[in-house]
Write a protein that holds these residues in place. Structure first.
Motif, PDB file in Angstrom:
ATOM      1  N   GLN B 152       0.814  -1.218   0.000  1.00 39.21           N
ATOM      2  CA  GLN B 152       0.000   0.000   0.000  1.00 39.21           C
ATOM      3  C   GLN B 152       0.847   1.269   0.000  1.00 39.21           C
ATOM      4  N   HIS B 213      -6.977   7.730   3.507  1.00 44.61           N
ATOM      5  CA  HIS B 213      -8.113   6.974   4.061  1.00 44.61           C
ATOM      6  C   HIS B 213      -9.139   6.677   2.974  1.00 44.61           C
ATOM      7  N   HIS B 216      -8.166   3.901   0.737  1.00 43.32           N
ATOM      8  CA  HIS B 216      -8.407   2.599   1.378  1.00 43.32           C
ATOM      9  C   HIS B 216      -9.886   2.235   1.303  1.00 43.32           C
ATOM     10  N   ASN B 219     -10.914   0.791  -1.843  1.00 46.89           N
ATOM     11  CA  ASN B 219     -10.147  -0.403  -2.229  1.00 46.89           C
ATOM     12  C   ASN B 219      -9.245  -0.135  -3.434  1.00 46.89           C
TER      13      ASN B 219
END
Lengths: 340, 340
Positions: B152, B213, B216, B219
């Motif tokens: 990530q 954020h 995330h 996805n």
């Protein structure tokens, strides 16, 4: 030919040259990515060193220069790594924030980084990036990162009455080395070998990761208590007093066991020898407070180590000298360098 | 009454006051111990800021002071946290190496730390120690630590042809805010609200962890590829050019989509507006290169974001302006601040 200055090559070329001291996969992005072993804690420490205060590269006249750029780089890294060793940690990486005027020769900057890299190659860790900027004075801000398993961290607060106090090596050597550099005519009785060793103690101090490895080999870390300790960067007396203060205990230090270089006896008055040993600073040894059995095992296996006293319930730090009257004198508060 | 200077209180008292800005369990030993989540990588970055270059606290006359100590502290932390956000990381801690002359008022130093703490409270992280020393000039060396799961991390090298280029907010705002501070009489057509927003963009930049954020939640991180990006601390043009150079690709940027504050149109000439937007710097937004689907989803959910161009195979970075001749001009190399 006039040597190249930083302002001759500009920021981009300076950064390109300095990146050659860093592993390529760690530099070039907004930040460096490092793997920490699972189950380990991260240990982080930062020091700032200023030319003219902590070292003398940029401004001093040739005869007062006591530190080459390589030595200044080594010392800067060694000081930070010593903080990691003092936590029982193993080194991972450092970042380097360098500020300097444009008129500094590029060769000096590269020498500084070469010294840093030398120290890291010797003890572990890499330069994982940093920053460069213009400033009226050369300064180095170094952050060092290490790792340690939680129960194996050595902390200042853990000294217990009954512990022995152990110094991992002699103290005052760095102070004596500085004196020999500043006044080469002094220390007449000191042998060439001792002279070299003292100067090396000042220019190339060695953080004591070997002691940490030995403590692991001795199974000195157990689950019942933490070992106590810190490094002696600000002097032996300062380390003892700080450990005692944060642990809420006291100490009795045997004057005859003070860990001083043997050559002090033929060079210095007893008072001067004790002063440099207690207050010289920058020896980067470890001062550990451990159960007596651990202390004895360590001394058996480490020729430079010695037990210098014991931790007491009474919250006084006393220096015991049976040859004098009074026999006991309180160890005075650090005369370590005060910045302001 | 004369305000207290650092040299009036001395190093020990200064450290005691500064420790109040740190969590007690993290300071007081040789180094700080921090927990890193298992399976995460550590992210580390360092910036050095010098008074008179990056901020003006200690030396400027009252009418040229554009940054209070609190704002300077906030900005210093925000700049480092923005590097963490640019790696897709979440913040953990910073260390602060402060150098300063003895004549600096203690209240200024405390203001600096208050600003740092404010920024950390807002975005996450704590001051995990550092160092203080004397120097002819005030400087701040900040190392920031964050963590990210390996797949990530957002990296500069991962841009692919076909990616859209997304800016998470307007650019040029910080530069415009500085102008309004330096010349309060300028910007006659700018409303009070816009004026406040531009000055705030300069004094209190906000690292874009909200974008991380959101990525995330969307996805957006999958196992097939890394997302590409960096922050725009050295300007929008610099970010695009650096991503393209390290990824070995090019870009087409639509001039009409350049993300500029709406009030620029009533205040600045088109040339000036484009210049500040591309080269102003210090907006601390993110410039991301992502698959078009990710870019569209992000723009749908983030009102400040916009798609400004696409990544191309041809290794040129072109600014496209259909209203002009020629339509395409190469984006010039960063005019970002050069330190030497």
């Amino acid at each position: 030919m006039k040597p190249l200055n930083v302002s001759d090559i500009g920021e981009q070329e300076l950064l390109r040259r300095l990146h050659q001291f860093c592993p390529p996969h760690l530099v070039g992005d907004d930040a460096a990515l490092l793997a920490v072993d699972p189950e380990h804690r991260l240990v982080v420490t930062t020091d700032v060193l200023i030319d003219g205060v902590h070292f003398s590269v940029g401004h001093a006249s040739p005869d007062t220069i006591t530190t080459s750029p390589e030595d200044a780089g080594w010392r800067a890294i060694a000081a930070n790594l010593s903080d990691l060793a003092a936590m029982g940690a193993t080194p991972m990486a450092v970042t380097v924030g360098l500020s300097l005027p444009g008129h500094v020769p590029v060769a000096q900057v590269e020498g500084l980084y070469r010294g840093m890299q030398d120290c890291l190659s010797t003890f572990g860790g890499v330069i994982a990036g940093g920053d460069v900027c213009r400033s009226p004075v050369i300064s180095l801000a170094i952050s060092a990162l290490g790792q340690v398993k939680p129960g194996q961290a050595i902390v200042r607060t853990a000294a217990q009455p009954g512990d022995v106090i152990l110094a991992t090596g002699v103290h005052g050597a760095s102070r004596a080395g500085l004196e020999l550099l500043l006044s080469p005519d002094c220390g007449v009785g000191v042998s060439e070998g001792d002279r070299t060793a003292l100067i090396s103690a000042h220019q190339r101090p060695r953080p004591r990761f070997d002691v940490i490895h030995l403590l692991h080999n001795l199974n000195a870390f157990d689950s019942k208590r933490s070992l106590a300790g810190m490094d002696s960067s600000d002097g032996l007396a300062d380390a003892i007093i700080q450990i005692c203060r944060t642990s809420g205990v006291g100490a009795r230090i045997e004057c005859e066991n003070l860990p001083m270089p043997p050559c002090f006896s033929s060079w210095l008055s007893p008072e001067q020898a004790i002063d440099w040993t207690l207050y010289g600073g920058e020896d980067f040894e470890l001062v550990l407070c451990v159960p007596e059995s651990v202390g004895r095992s360590l001394v058996d296996r480490l020729s430079t180590a010695s037990i210098i006293g014991t931790i007491t319930v009474q919250q006084e730090v006393l220096l015991i000298d049976s040859s004098r009257s009074p026999n006991e004198v309180p160890l005075v508060q650090s005369r370590g360098f005060q910045h302001f």
